[in-house]
Every structure is written in C-alpha cells, then in structure tokens.
Scaffold this motif. Sequence first.
Motif, PDB file in Angstrom:
ATOM      1  N   ARG A  58     -72.612  37.064 -63.788  1.00  0.00           N
ATOM      2  CA  ARG A  58     -72.866  35.625 -63.890  1.00  0.00           C
ATOM      3  C   ARG A  58     -73.173  35.108 -62.490  1.00  0.00           C
ATOM      4  O   ARG A  58     -72.541  35.510 -61.527  1.00  0.00           O
ATOM      5  CB  ARG A  58     -71.628  34.949 -64.465  1.00  0.00           C
ATOM      6  CG  ARG A  58     -71.614  33.451 -64.301  1.00  0.00           C
ATOM      7  CD  ARG A  58     -70.923  32.749 -65.461  1.00  0.00           C
ATOM      8  NE  ARG A  58     -71.778  32.620 -66.613  1.00  0.00           N
ATOM      9  CZ  ARG A  58     -71.397  32.845 -67.865  1.00  0.00           C
ATOM     10  NH1 ARG A  58     -70.164  33.216 -68.107  1.00  0.00           N
ATOM     11  NH2 ARG A  58     -72.217  32.693 -68.874  1.00  0.00           N
ATOM     12  N   ALA A  59     -74.135  34.208 -62.400  1.00  0.00           N
ATOM     13  CA  ALA A  59     -74.473  33.635 -61.092  1.00  0.00           C
ATOM     14  C   ALA A  59     -73.261  32.897 -60.552  1.00  0.00           C
ATOM     15  O   ALA A  59     -72.628  32.112 -61.255  1.00  0.00           O
ATOM     16  CB  ALA A  59     -75.650  32.690 -61.247  1.00  0.00           C
ATOM     17  N   THR A  60     -72.925  33.179 -59.282  1.00  0.00           N
ATOM     18  CA  THR A  60     -71.743  32.517 -58.719  1.00  0.00           C
ATOM     19  C   THR A  60     -72.146  31.366 -57.825  1.00  0.00           C
ATOM     20  O   THR A  60     -73.211  31.370 -57.228  1.00  0.00           O
ATOM     21  CB  THR A  60     -70.916  33.512 -57.886  1.00  0.00           C
ATOM     22  OG1 THR A  60     -71.798  34.128 -56.943  1.00  0.00           O
ATOM     23  CG2 THR A  60     -70.317  34.595 -58.753  1.00  0.00           C
ATOM     24  N   ALA A  61     -71.277  30.408 -57.758  1.00  0.00           N
ATOM     25  CA  ALA A  61     -71.522  29.269 -56.872  1.00  0.00           C
ATOM     26  C   ALA A  61     -71.517  29.763 -55.430  1.00  0.00           C
ATOM     27  O   ALA A  61     -70.935  30.795 -55.116  1.00  0.00           O
ATOM     28  CB  ALA A  61     -70.427  28.222 -57.067  1.00  0.00           C
ATOM     29  N   LYS A  62     -72.158  29.013 -54.560  1.00  0.00           N
ATOM     30  CA  LYS A  62     -72.321  29.452 -53.160  1.00  0.00           C
ATOM     31  C   LYS A  62     -70.978  29.721 -52.482  1.00  0.00           C
ATOM     32  O   LYS A  62     -70.819  30.672 -51.733  1.00  0.00           O
ATOM     33  CB  LYS A  62     -73.110  28.399 -52.372  1.00  0.00           C
ATOM     34  CG  LYS A  62     -74.520  28.860 -52.097  1.00  0.00           C
ATOM     35  CD  LYS A  62     -75.467  27.909 -51.425  1.00  0.00           C
ATOM     36  CE  LYS A  62     -74.985  27.059 -50.299  1.00  0.00           C
ATOM     37  NZ  LYS A  62     -76.108  26.213 -49.786  1.00  0.00           N
ATOM     38  N   LEU A  63     -70.009  28.845 -52.751  1.00  0.00           N
ATOM     39  CA  LEU A  63     -68.727  28.964 -52.067  1.00  0.00           C
ATOM     40  C   LEU A  63     -67.769  29.930 -52.756  1.00  0.00           C
ATOM     41  O   LEU A  63     -66.661  30.162 -52.284  1.00  0.00           O
ATOM     42  CB  LEU A  63     -68.065  27.581 -51.953  1.00  0.00           C
ATOM     43  CG  LEU A  63     -68.811  26.575 -51.090  1.00  0.00           C
ATOM     44  CD1 LEU A  63     -68.153  25.205 -51.210  1.00  0.00           C
ATOM     45  CD2 LEU A  63     -68.823  27.012 -49.629  1.00  0.00           C
ATOM     46  N   GLN A  64     -68.211  30.523 -53.876  1.00  0.00           N
ATOM     47  CA  GLN A  64     -67.313  31.380 -54.650  1.00  0.00           C
ATOM     48  C   GLN A  64     -67.425  32.826 -54.187  1.00  0.00           C
ATOM     49  O   GLN A  64     -68.501  33.307 -53.858  1.00  0.00           O
ATOM     50  CB  GLN A  64     -67.700  31.275 -56.126  1.00  0.00           C
ATOM     51  CG  GLN A  64     -66.667  31.772 -57.098  1.00  0.00           C
ATOM     52  CD  GLN A  64     -67.088  31.467 -58.539  1.00  0.00           C
ATOM     53  OE1 GLN A  64     -68.275  31.463 -58.838  1.00  0.00           O
ATOM     54  NE2 GLN A  64     -66.130  31.215 -59.394  1.00  0.00           N
ATOM     55  N   ASP A  65     -66.296  33.528 -54.182  1.00  0.00           N
ATOM     56  CA  ASP A  65     -66.302  34.939 -53.795  1.00  0.00           C
ATOM     57  C   ASP A  65     -66.634  35.785 -55.020  1.00  0.00           C
ATOM     58  O   ASP A  65     -65.820  35.878 -55.932  1.00  0.00           O
ATOM     59  CB  ASP A  65     -64.925  35.319 -53.238  1.00  0.00           C
ATOM     60  CG  ASP A  65     -64.895  36.730 -52.690  1.00  0.00           C
ATOM     61  OD1 ASP A  65     -63.949  37.047 -51.950  1.00  0.00           O
ATOM     62  OD2 ASP A  65     -65.811  37.525 -52.994  1.00  0.00           O
ATOM     63  N   PRO A  66     -67.800  36.420 -55.048  1.00  0.00           N
ATOM     64  CA  PRO A  66     -68.202  37.139 -56.258  1.00  0.00           C
ATOM     65  C   PRO A  66     -67.336  38.351 -56.565  1.00  0.00           C
ATOM     66  O   PRO A  66     -67.251  38.790 -57.697  1.00  0.00           O
ATOM     67  CB  PRO A  66     -69.651  37.576 -55.956  1.00  0.00           C
ATOM     68  CG  PRO A  66     -69.766  37.554 -54.486  1.00  0.00           C
ATOM     69  CD  PRO A  66     -68.819  36.516 -53.986  1.00  0.00           C
ATOM     70  N   ARG A  67     -66.641  38.876 -55.530  1.00  0.00           N
ATOM     71  CA  ARG A  67     -65.851  40.079 -55.766  1.00  0.00           C
ATOM     72  C   ARG A  67     -64.661  39.823 -56.680  1.00  0.00           C
ATOM     73  O   ARG A  67     -64.088  40.743 -57.224  1.00  0.00           O
ATOM     74  CB  ARG A  67     -65.342  40.654 -54.439  1.00  0.00           C
ATOM     75  CG  ARG A  67     -66.437  41.267 -53.592  1.00  0.00           C
ATOM     76  CD  ARG A  67     -65.879  41.635 -52.240  1.00  0.00           C
ATOM     77  NE  ARG A  67     -65.232  40.498 -51.614  1.00  0.00           N
ATOM     78  CZ  ARG A  67     -64.349  40.600 -50.621  1.00  0.00           C
ATOM     79  NH1 ARG A  67     -64.020  41.776 -50.164  1.00  0.00           N
ATOM     80  NH2 ARG A  67     -63.801  39.528 -50.105  1.00  0.00           N
ATOM     81  N   THR A  68     -64.260  38.556 -56.816  1.00  0.00           N
ATOM     82  CA  THR A  68     -63.078  38.289 -57.628  1.00  0.00           C
ATOM     83  C   THR A  68     -63.425  38.109 -59.098  1.00  0.00           C
ATOM     84  O   THR A  68     -62.550  37.874 -59.914  1.00  0.00           O
ATOM     85  CB  THR A  68     -62.344  37.025 -57.139  1.00  0.00           C
ATOM     86  OG1 THR A  68     -63.247  35.934 -57.178  1.00  0.00           O
ATOM     87  CG2 THR A  68     -61.831  37.231 -55.737  1.00  0.00           C
ATOM     88  N   LEU A  69     -64.711  38.241 -59.459  1.00  0.00           N
ATOM     89  CA  LEU A  69     -65.092  38.093 -60.857  1.00  0.00           C
ATOM     90  C   LEU A  69     -65.396  39.465 -61.429  1.00  0.00           C
ATOM     91  O   LEU A  69     -66.541  39.848 -61.570  1.00  0.00           O
ATOM     92  CB  LEU A  69     -66.333  37.194 -60.982  1.00  0.00           C
ATOM     93  CG  LEU A  69     -66.120  35.747 -60.582  1.00  0.00           C
ATOM     94  CD1 LEU A  69     -67.445  35.017 -60.565  1.00  0.00           C
ATOM     95  CD2 LEU A  69     -65.173  35.056 -61.546  1.00  0.00           C
ATOM     96  N   ARG A  70     -64.323  40.210 -61.721  1.00  0.00           N
ATOM     97  CA  ARG A  70     -64.514  41.574 -62.188  1.00  0.00           C
ATOM     98  C   ARG A  70     -64.637  41.577 -63.704  1.00  0.00           C
ATOM     99  O   ARG A  70     -63.718  41.127 -64.401  1.00  0.00           O
ATOM    100  CB  ARG A  70     -63.302  42.429 -61.783  1.00  0.00           C
ATOM    101  CG  ARG A  70     -63.332  42.850 -60.340  1.00  0.00           C
ATOM    102  CD  ARG A  70     -64.047  44.179 -60.144  1.00  0.00           C
ATOM    103  NE  ARG A  70     -65.397  44.070 -59.645  1.00  0.00           N
ATOM    104  CZ  ARG A  70     -65.737  44.195 -58.361  1.00  0.00           C
ATOM    105  NH1 ARG A  70     -64.802  44.386 -57.459  1.00  0.00           N
ATOM    106  NH2 ARG A  70     -66.977  44.116 -57.997  1.00  0.00           N
TER     107      ARG A  70
END
Lengths: 261, 211
Positions: A58-70
């Motif tokens: 899923r596209a992540t917001a700019k300030l969001q850490d993508p590694r935490t969306l497992r």
Amino acid sequence: RGSSHTAAMSRSYDRALTVFSPDGHLFQVEYASEAVRKGTTAVGVCGKDVVVLGIEKRATAKLQDPRTLRKIALLDTHVAMAFAGLTADARVLINKARLECQSYRLVAEDPVTVEYISRYIAGVQQRYTHRGGMRPFGISTLIVGFDPLDQRGHLYHTDPSGTYSEWKANATGRNEKTVREFLEKHYSEDASAEDTIKVAVRALLEVVQSGSKNIEVAVMRAGEPLKTLSDDEVDALVKVIEADKEAESESKKKGKSSASS
Amino acid sequence: DLPLRSTAKMDFTWGVKGKDFVLLASDKQATHSIIVVKSDQDKMYQLNDHQVLAVTGEAGDTVQFAEYIHKNVQLYQIRNGIPLSPNAAANFIRGELARYLRSRTPYSVNCLLGGVDPQDGSAGAHLYYLDYLASLNEVPFAAHGYGAHFNLSILDRYYKPDLSVDDAKELLRKCLAELRKRFIIHLPTFSVRLVTKDGVQTIDWNAEMAA
C-alpha cells in the motif's frame, strides 16, 4: 430480581452477531469478504522446492515508515502467511497462530504441519461467525510452508467464513480474479524455483504498478528460513520479467512459436 | 498442597563467565534414590542462538519448566523478530518461577542461565543464578547442588574477570578434580557448553580430559 436482571443483560451480548438470513445467507460473513475484496492483493505460489508469497504494498504517506507495515508474517521458522483485508484483524489472528505454533511444539515435540496451522486459523475464523458478540475477522489468508517430516511444500487459503483448502497457486484481495486467471494460465507444477518465483511476481504485476516500490516478495525453501527479497532483488527480477516479455512479443511478431517461460 | 521441600541436591551444574563467553557444565546422571536411571541425560537447554539454560531439581519439573521456557523464548523471537536479551530472559524465567511459587503447583527447579548478547561486544556475556525460591542474581561464577559446596571456594580462589576460554576450562578441570576426590557421589560424565557471540558450542569433555 438482581440476578435475572444481570442474566438478561449478559444474554443480550450472547446473541450471535452473525445470524442466518431467511434465504440461508450469513451476511456478516459476506460483508467481511467485501472487506477482503477491498484489501491490497496477496499472491501465493507453491513450487516443487520453493514456496512464494507476494503482496501489493500500500502506498505510504511521506512521513510514515514503510518498514512497519508488514503484510507477510512468519508464524514459525517453517511457516509464513500473507493476508488481504483488515490489518488489525490480521495482527490478532497472526498472534494467535504464532502462539499455537509454539504450544503445539510444547505438547507434540514436533513443529506444526502447514495443514494443521491452516486448520487452526480457519477454526478461529469460523468460531467468530458462531459464538455470540463478535464479528468475523475481515481477512483472508495465504499460508505457505514446508512440513517438518517430509519437507514437502504447501499453500493453503482461508477466508472469513472459516473455510480452508489447499492450493497450488492462489490470490486474494483486490483483483484476485485477474491474478488467479493469470496463474491458471501460467502456473506449472514442474517449474524450477526461479520460474516459480517469476510466475508469482508476474501474476502480481498484472494488477500492481511495476517496481519494487509497490510489491514485496518472500521466498521459502525447504529447511531454510523465510527470505524477503530486497528492493534491489525485486527490481532485478522485474527487469528480467520485462525482458522476457519483450522477447516473447518479439518472437510473436516474427510469427515464430513463442517459447513459454 | 505440600510445602516446597528443598530440591534434590545430587545434580551438579556449574557456570563461569569469561571475557566474552560463558562456560557451563552439568553432570549427566538421572538418579532416583540409589539407582542411576540414565547416565547420558542432557540437563542443558538451548533457549535460542546465544543462550543456554542448565536446570536441576525435581524430576519432571525440570524438563516441563525448561521446555515451557524454551517455547516462550521462541515465541518472543517469532513475534518480535529479535531474540530476548539474556537479561530479559533471566527476568522472564525468574518471573515464572515466582508466579508458580505461590500457586498450588510450584516448580522445584534451580537454574543457571548463560547467555551472550551479540550486539554488546565484550560486555555482552552474562551468567545468572536462579533458584527454586525464584531468586535471581547475575554472577561471575556459580554452581548448584552438593557439588557447589566443594567448588565455590576454588572458584573464589582462582577466578579472574578476564578469563580466556582455556583458563575457564582449566578452572572446570580443577573443580571436577575436587569433586572426584572429595564428593561421595561418583559423577563420571559431564555436558559442557560454551556460549559466545558466535553461538553455542558443545565441548566434548571426554576429549578435553584425555588431552
């Protein structure tokens, strides 16, 4: 009287939220499947010596850490799962499954088989369509792994109704039909490990914009831990797939019979 | 509910912390009163890549407790993606002993936990002493059982904080020699494990003694 009053209170919460409709439907379960259909795509492929899970990121917001969306979770050292649907519901189910994997090891002195843990997860999902006061889980899962004794690979799929079945390749989430149709056309039981991984990625690329930014791929080989492909590895794989596609369309143009990959 | 009796003392476990490693040893006899039921019993449990738990005490309690701890340490690792640190594991074990202590079914087990935190470099080696009353102490060296009474003074005399692995093995040799000489129970064989930042190694003590 006080006791009958409290009994009445608790009885109202004992009523199942999932009840049959006059024409035999469990609407809550069907609505849960709707939630799954809105979730990002997940694909699973079972090869001879390798099992693959792929997910649409899923596209992540700019300030969001993508590694935490497992979206690919390890249940035990030899079993992993991906899902489509409500992430929070998945978290709860994954936690229960992880606990069950260790419980089983404690009691049976053996790791779970892929079938056992799939049956367990399906059982939990079914219970929540049955007992009072709880809504069904809004997720469908794809569970892959290798059985401890014979080291054979398996892929299972569960849904909000609590049904589970084994698959050679499957997809769930949005555009699952498109992905499944692609798999039906291109899946081969005898494909090499590399080709198995490729077919999973190709299937995902049918419905997801290409690039490592948007997909995550995890591979498990018999007796080895789950390996999540790095962004570079995914990029390289996508390049190879696109080159293959080019070569295929070239040979088609020239009227020669195309070599199937 | 029976009062918690002092656990069997015939088992022997021993541990020494070196510069960046922990050396653990335990005897291999499973006895019931005057009979040796098994003489190759492994009393150590590898909780994860860098931690070993040596357990002694009530027959049955030891295995049940150790396996329960092992599975929970594994569960933590699967859930969180990283292993429990030695300090966290020791406190978890102690917490479980404490919880069961005031229940109707306490575990009569004494433990030594040896672990290395690979992230911590030379400060990463830890040895913990736990007993059946749920005490927890981090120590440079320790032992459980009757054998402890014979060895602690030797360890007091010869232990140094920056021991090398060979120094530690020599210390073990001295301690076992004292047991051989003065302890009435004959303990023929020992499990010996070395825990370093690279993992857990089983040392063939028979080969060591022959060398």
